[in-house]
Design a protein around this motif. Structure first.
Motif, PDB file in Angstrom:
ATOM      1  N   ALA A  99       0.481  -1.067   8.742  1.00 22.73           N
ATOM      2  CA  ALA A  99       1.454   0.018   8.858  1.00 22.73           C
ATOM      3  C   ALA A  99       2.787  -0.507   9.379  1.00 22.73           C
ATOM      4  O   ALA A  99       3.854  -0.084   8.921  1.00 22.73           O
ATOM      5  N   GLN A 100       2.741  -1.452  10.317  1.00 22.30           N
ATOM      6  CA  GLN A 100       3.973  -2.033  10.850  1.00 22.30           C
ATOM      7  C   GLN A 100       4.678  -2.915   9.823  1.00 22.30           C
ATOM      8  O   GLN A 100       5.892  -3.070   9.870  1.00 22.30           O
ATOM      9  N   ALA A 101       3.921  -3.479   8.901  1.00 14.33           N
ATOM     10  CA  ALA A 101       4.509  -4.357   7.881  1.00 14.33           C
ATOM     11  C   ALA A 101       5.295  -3.566   6.842  1.00 14.33           C
ATOM     12  O   ALA A 101       6.103  -4.147   6.115  1.00 14.33           O
ATOM     13  N   GLY A 102       5.070  -2.270   6.757  1.00 14.60           N
ATOM     14  CA  GLY A 102       5.852  -1.394   5.895  1.00 14.60           C
ATOM     15  C   GLY A 102       5.766  -1.699   4.408  1.00 14.60           C
ATOM     16  O   GLY A 102       4.674  -1.870   3.861  1.00 14.60           O
ATOM     17  N   PRO A 103       6.927  -1.779   3.731  1.00 11.77           N
ATOM     18  CA  PRO A 103       6.950  -1.965   2.281  1.00 11.77           C
ATOM     19  C   PRO A 103       6.266  -3.245   1.813  1.00 11.77           C
ATOM     20  O   PRO A 103       5.669  -3.268   0.739  1.00 11.77           O
ATOM     21  N   ALA A 104       6.327  -4.290   2.601  1.00 11.81           N
ATOM     22  CA  ALA A 104       5.672  -5.544   2.211  1.00 11.81           C
ATOM     23  C   ALA A 104       4.164  -5.341   2.105  1.00 11.81           C
ATOM     24  O   ALA A 104       3.516  -5.839   1.174  1.00 11.81           O
TER      25      ALA A 104
END
Length: 121
Positions: free
Chosen positions: A75-80
């Motif tokens: 979730a913290q990595a987002g779009p990646a």
């Protein structure tokens, strides 16, 4: 369609990479080069799993629910992470099991862990 959050393998809970290992092990090894390529992919997968585990532990710290740690890290990595999971879903749901497809899957995971944005193919 399966989602990676539904899987919980021990080395990478929450991401679900056991299917990738199984696909790698199914690659042909009829000659020396195929055997070497298969072994290289398998070793890459183990290295990526170790790096992923180290990254999650570094960012999330030690906790009892490792699957939850991985989900939080994703979730913290987002779009990646979204891109990586989409590629993994495509590969997992594709009937083909070949060196090219599995190499792309490993590259996506490696780039997610290293934080390096994907380059042009």
């Amino acid at each position: 369609m399966s989602t990676h959050q539904d899987h919980a393998p021990t080395a990478t809970p929450g991401l679900g990479l056991d299917w990738l290992r199984e696909r790698i092990l199914r690659l042909p090894r009829d000659d020396r080069w195929q055997a070497l390529a298969r072994a290289a992919l398998r070793d890459d997968l183990y290295a990526v799993r170790a790096a992923l585990t180290a990254e999650v532990l570094q960012v999330q710290g030690a906790a009892t629910d490792s699957a939850e740690q991985v989900r939080d890290w994703l979730a913290q990595a987002g779009p990646a992470a979204s891109r990586c999971l989409a590629v993994l879903d495509d590969v997992e749901n594709d009937d083909r099991t070949d060196l090219a497809t599995l190499s792309v899957a490993l590259r996506e995971i490696r780039e997610l862990v290293s934080g390096t944005p994907p380059g042009p193919g």
